[in-house]
Design an enzyme around this catalytic site. Sequence first.
Site, PDB file in Angstrom:
ATOM      1  N   HIS A 201       0.860  -1.187   0.000  1.00 40.07           N
ATOM      2  CA  HIS A 201       0.000   0.000   0.000  1.00 40.07           C
ATOM      3  C   HIS A 201       0.897   1.239   0.000  1.00 40.07           C
ATOM      4  CE1 HIS A 201      -3.799  -2.024   1.888  1.00 40.07           C
ATOM      5  NE2 HIS A 201      -3.246  -2.774   0.944  1.00 40.07           N
TER       6      HIS A 201
ATOM      7  N   GLU B 200       0.980   3.849   1.853  1.00 38.89           N
ATOM      8  CA  GLU B 200       1.496   4.234   3.168  1.00 38.89           C
ATOM      9  C   GLU B 200       2.676   3.361   3.586  1.00 38.89           C
ATOM     10  OE1 GLU B 200      -3.110   4.324   3.769  1.00 38.89           O
ATOM     11  OE2 GLU B 200      -1.686   3.389   2.381  1.00 38.89           O
TER      12      GLU B 200
ATOM     13  N   CYS C 225      -6.165   1.795   5.843  1.00 38.22           N
ATOM     14  CA  CYS C 225      -6.768   0.533   6.266  1.00 38.22           C
ATOM     15  C   CYS C 225      -6.190   0.154   7.633  1.00 38.22           C
ATOM     16  CB  CYS C 225      -6.479  -0.548   5.228  1.00 38.22           C
ATOM     17  SG  CYS C 225      -4.761  -1.122   5.216  1.00 38.22           S
TER      18      CYS C 225
ATOM     19  N   CYS D 297      -2.337  -0.433   7.589  1.00 36.66           N
ATOM     20  CA  CYS D 297      -1.556   0.796   7.464  1.00 36.66           C
ATOM     21  C   CYS D 297      -1.651   1.644   8.731  1.00 36.66           C
ATOM     22  CB  CYS D 297      -2.005   1.584   6.240  1.00 36.66           C
ATOM     23  SG  CYS D 297      -1.579   0.753   4.685  1.00 36.66           S
TER      24      CYS D 297
END
Length: 150
Positions: free
Chosen positions: A54, A56, A84, A87
């Site tokens: 992801h 992040e 999410c 993260c």
Amino acid sequence: MNAFRSHMDLALAEARAAGARGEVPVGAVVVAPGGRVLAAAGNRTRELADPTAHAEILALRAACAAAGSERLPGHDLYVTLEPCPMCAAALSNARIARLYYGAVDPKSGGVAHGARVFTHPQCHHVPELYDGIAAAEAEVLLKAFFADRR
């Protein structure tokens, strides 16, 4: 004291680049104290065949490498979509000071929705939270991306 400067434009640029690669258009930027950008990334889960890639996580990895530390106290993270749970937990573990995010994610978010990671007693660090930064532009990117795939 330095005036607040949003780095969401760079995060949005990373999101647009991710979308152009066929990834969900999410971008993230880590900013050091003083305003210097340490890292910027967009989603690369498909490209890297890595469910943890992801925006992040990738930005945190690069920032930690640049800082030479697994923790980033005093640093800010800008991301175009509510993180999410995975993260959000990583942001807590990295000791990010401030989290700025754009669009909310009622389906998969982990900050204001779903798991609400930062509200749990097991969460050892809670960043300052600022939502809605360039939310409309982030939402347009996401909705267009998913509309093209339906």
